[in-house]
Design an enzyme around this catalytic site. Sequence first.
Site, mmCIF file in Angstrom:
data_model
loop_
_atom_site.group_PDB
_atom_site.id
_atom_site.type_symbol
_atom_site.label_atom_id
_atom_site.label_comp_id
_atom_site.label_asym_id
_atom_site.label_seq_id
_atom_site.Cartn_x
_atom_site.Cartn_y
_atom_site.Cartn_z
ATOM 1 N N TYR A 83 5.217 6.928 -8.235
ATOM 2 C CA TYR A 83 3.944 6.712 -8.907
ATOM 3 C C TYR A 83 3.487 7.983 -9.623
ATOM 4 O O TYR A 83 2.907 8.888 -9.017
ATOM 5 C CB TYR A 83 2.868 6.266 -7.917
ATOM 6 C CG TYR A 83 3.197 5.001 -7.159
ATOM 7 C CD1 TYR A 83 4.103 4.072 -7.661
ATOM 8 C CD2 TYR A 83 2.597 4.720 -5.941
ATOM 9 C CE1 TYR A 83 4.402 2.905 -6.959
ATOM 10 C CE2 TYR A 83 2.881 3.557 -5.236
ATOM 11 C CZ TYR A 83 3.787 2.669 -5.749
ATOM 12 O OH TYR A 83 4.079 1.518 -5.050
ATOM 13 N N HIS A 131 12.033 1.908 -0.776
ATOM 14 C CA HIS A 131 11.353 1.474 -1.986
ATOM 15 C C HIS A 131 12.328 0.830 -2.967
ATOM 16 O O HIS A 131 13.168 1.506 -3.555
ATOM 17 C CB HIS A 131 10.668 2.677 -2.644
ATOM 18 C CG HIS A 131 9.618 2.306 -3.642
ATOM 19 N ND1 HIS A 131 8.990 3.232 -4.447
ATOM 20 C CD2 HIS A 131 9.062 1.097 -3.964
ATOM 21 C CE1 HIS A 131 8.109 2.620 -5.209
ATOM 22 N NE2 HIS A 131 8.146 1.332 -4.941
#
Length: 358
Positions: free
Chosen positions: A56, A158
């Site tokens: 992110y 992830h």
Amino acid sequence: MRTNRLGGSAAAVSELALGCAALGNLYHPVTDEAAHATVEAAWDAGVRTFDTAPHYGLGLSERRLGAALQGRPRDTYTLSTKVGRLLVPSARGGPGDETDHDLAHDLAHDLAHDLAHGFAVPATHRRIWDFSADGVLRSLEASLERLGLDRVDIALLHDPDDHAEQALREAYPALERLRREGVVGAIGIGMNQSALPTRFLRETDIDVVLLAGRYTLLEQDGLTGPLPEAAARGRSVVIGGVFNSGLLTAPRPGATYDYAPAPRPVLDRALRLQAVTERHGVPLRAAALRFPFGHPSVASVLTGARSPEEVRDTVEQLRRPIPDALWDELRAEGLLDPDTPVPVTAPGGATPSRKEPS
């Protein structure tokens, strides 16, 4: 705000968690001040679970979240981050290494480069997929440095869509070892598909699945694997993407679904959902927020925000009473399968419980 323990782990999550992708400038820049105020608003509303990732904003989300939580007693909140992508300096060295003459051009180039990944940040680093045991350790060490913390509570694999075998054989055992040693409280996997999380639930001892976009008011693909598997094994599921990329906040032509313009049949279904909820005086987004709690394995709903106003609206919608008749009408209209569990409002409009099909 209620908290729920993840499986049999030491980690607990608040029923509403703050997803911090927006703090990494997802799609649009957010100032440091707005990022800090967003976390403050979530805290003031009772949110005690925060989810971030190196992906992110090339670490920007982790740095901002760590700064916003600085000074809070460490045992008063739960922090989740992810492994699988290592950040390595760009071959260009980043804009800080360029001459003044070329700086404007290079900033524009680097900004555009990382927008391809969805984040409005200079591309000073590259993401390298790495689900090796060493990659897990290096990723968590770098995350702790950016967060300014000595531990994380939850570590998630992830998006290992194209790296399933390495994630199973190398990354998962490394996470299991860290959990056994008490370095992390809970481990799991975060994805926007159902098949691989189901496999992990069957073949490993993960505590939690973060399932994004696959168990929502619009679609319930999660019922075909991860949710019943979690229930059978006493594990937990955190639901992300409850608005299906924004479609369930304001369905209209051009609205996004799975990060792309919604196909007409999907848009039409969202509009039908909205018509039913509004007949009961309930905004579509409020029903979308509450819906996942009908399943007994759902411990928390994770939503993103980029401003205090968005946080406060989310909390307000989650607390809005929803009549049982709304779910009944959705079933009658064929918009929910008859076997789909739905929440019911407890006396006084408080904690939602589960309502089985009639």
